[in-house]
Enzyme design. Sequence first.
Site, PDB file in Angstrom:
ATOM      1  N   GLY A  28       0.695  -1.282   0.252  1.00  0.00           N
ATOM      2  CA  GLY A  28       0.109   0.069  -0.124  1.00  0.00           C
ATOM      3  C   GLY A  28       0.701   1.277  -0.140  1.00  0.00           C
ATOM      4  N   GLY A  29       0.104   2.268   0.226  1.00  0.00           N
ATOM      5  CA  GLY A  29       0.991   3.631   0.297  1.00  0.00           C
ATOM      6  C   GLY A  29       0.223   4.740  -0.211  1.00  0.00           C
ATOM      7  CB  ALA A  30      -2.163   7.127   0.192  1.00  0.00           C
ATOM      8  CG  ASP A  47      -8.699   0.696   8.815  1.00  0.00           C
ATOM      9  OD1 ASP A  47      -8.449   1.786   8.635  1.00  0.00           O
ATOM     10  OD2 ASP A  47      -8.336  -0.374   7.751  1.00  0.00           O
ATOM     11  CB  SER A  70      -3.618   0.022   2.421  1.00  0.00           C
ATOM     12  OG  SER A  70      -3.944   1.210   2.618  1.00  0.00           O
ATOM     13  CB  ALA A  71      -3.472   1.884  -1.804  1.00  0.00           C
ATOM     14  CG  HIS A 120      -5.244   1.345   7.432  1.00  0.00           C
ATOM     15  ND1 HIS A 120      -6.344   0.867   6.750  1.00  0.00           N
ATOM     16  CD2 HIS A 120      -4.114   1.658   6.618  1.00  0.00           C
ATOM     17  CE1 HIS A 120      -5.802   0.754   5.262  1.00  0.00           C
ATOM     18  NE2 HIS A 120      -4.539   1.308   5.166  1.00  0.00           N
TER      19      HIS A 120
END
Length: 448
Positions: A183-185, A357, A256-257, A389
């Site tokens: 992930g990492g937005a 989250d 996540s992303a 999260h």
Amino acid sequence: MGVMVDTNTNTNTIPSTDSTQPNNRKMQIQLPTREAEEEREKASSPSDVASSNSESEPLFPTNGGIRRRAPGESSLSGRVMSRRRSFGRDVQHAAEETFLLTRLTLILLRYLGIGYRWIMKFLALCLYAFLLMPGFIQVGYYYFFSSQVRRSVVYGEEPRNRLDLYLPLNANDRMPVVAFITGGAWIIGYKAWGALLGRRLAERGIIVACIDYRNFPQGTISEMVEDASQGISFVCNNIASFGGDPSSRIYLIGQSAGAHIASCTLLNQAIKECSEGGTSWSVSQIKAYFGISGGYNIVNLVDHFHNRGLYRSIFLSIMEGEESLSAFSPELLVRKPSNKHAVSLLSRIVLFHGTSDSSIPSTASKDFSDALTANGGLVDLILYEEKTHTDLFLQDPLRGGSDQLLETVVAVIHEDDVSACAKDVEAPVARRLVPEWMLMLASRVSPF
């Protein structure tokens, strides 16, 4: 009484009146300027002072303990005091400049649209990373110096088309393989973020390939999905040379992303196979997909991300406009009647999410699970009470001991391998990497 500056003589002239002189004639007293004093000090070397000391006669007998002050002593102490005052002024000036630059930077960021919310999140992120630094240092050492890690294996032509391989210590042929998308937005994702997961799974006899991909603004969501697909294709077609089993023991994990990107990649591949065929890899090669804290209906998350600081304008740019949101929402793709056959091609899906989250609500995984179930998908939903999260992916593995999510993943991967299951029972307990109080404080200040 005023001071007159005589520019011709480069001296200061002080007028004075003397009643004893006729016609009150002004008497001029020439005072040396600062420049003249500095020239005189430069001319006085230590050897001159020593010579002058030796030639000076004492004012009183030497047995009285009193001697004449040597020329240069007063000027030396004066220079020391002057330097101290100068240093103090420099420190004060530096502090003033730092405060000014900091204030101007904050104002600039505010006018650029970054806002204090992003600034506070950045500061919280710095503190969060500092608290977890003991673990990061140990994992970083493993990442850079372990012979089990093959860094930056090229899988495509783009600069970010690289992946890291984590190999078990006693690697042999036909080992299970995990392709991981971090992930990492969609902005700060990087393959090294998967080092901790790669290390833990490699310790359990599983090869891990952490796939890097273009982030925004290097690329938008379609380029991210393209890179992920190309990385998965490389794993499916080349992992045998590293000891992996490409036939039926490849698993996909996204966090996540990365969970959003991985699920988009998986569904797009299934849809392509239904209409086109002849692709470089097949969804049938992916035995199971694990989604960790992912968002699967981007249409419903735009306002949530905006309120969290990922502003609407930036997010829509990442997703290539509002009209493209549904095309990159796996939940909506699954619900389309035309994609029902594509959904049937998908293998087992396991979704993990923490109920606390705040970055991506756990309802995102629940809704995706419901959509898959309604359309014939095979899915398991596992919710962790009061987990945030980052708890599932960072704090829990750094805590050591038994990691519930990791044990579930390993159990699914090894469920058809009796010998591997026996080894899992005897597997050593993972060592703690960060003290508990630092983990608890990190959870409190986490910006995620």
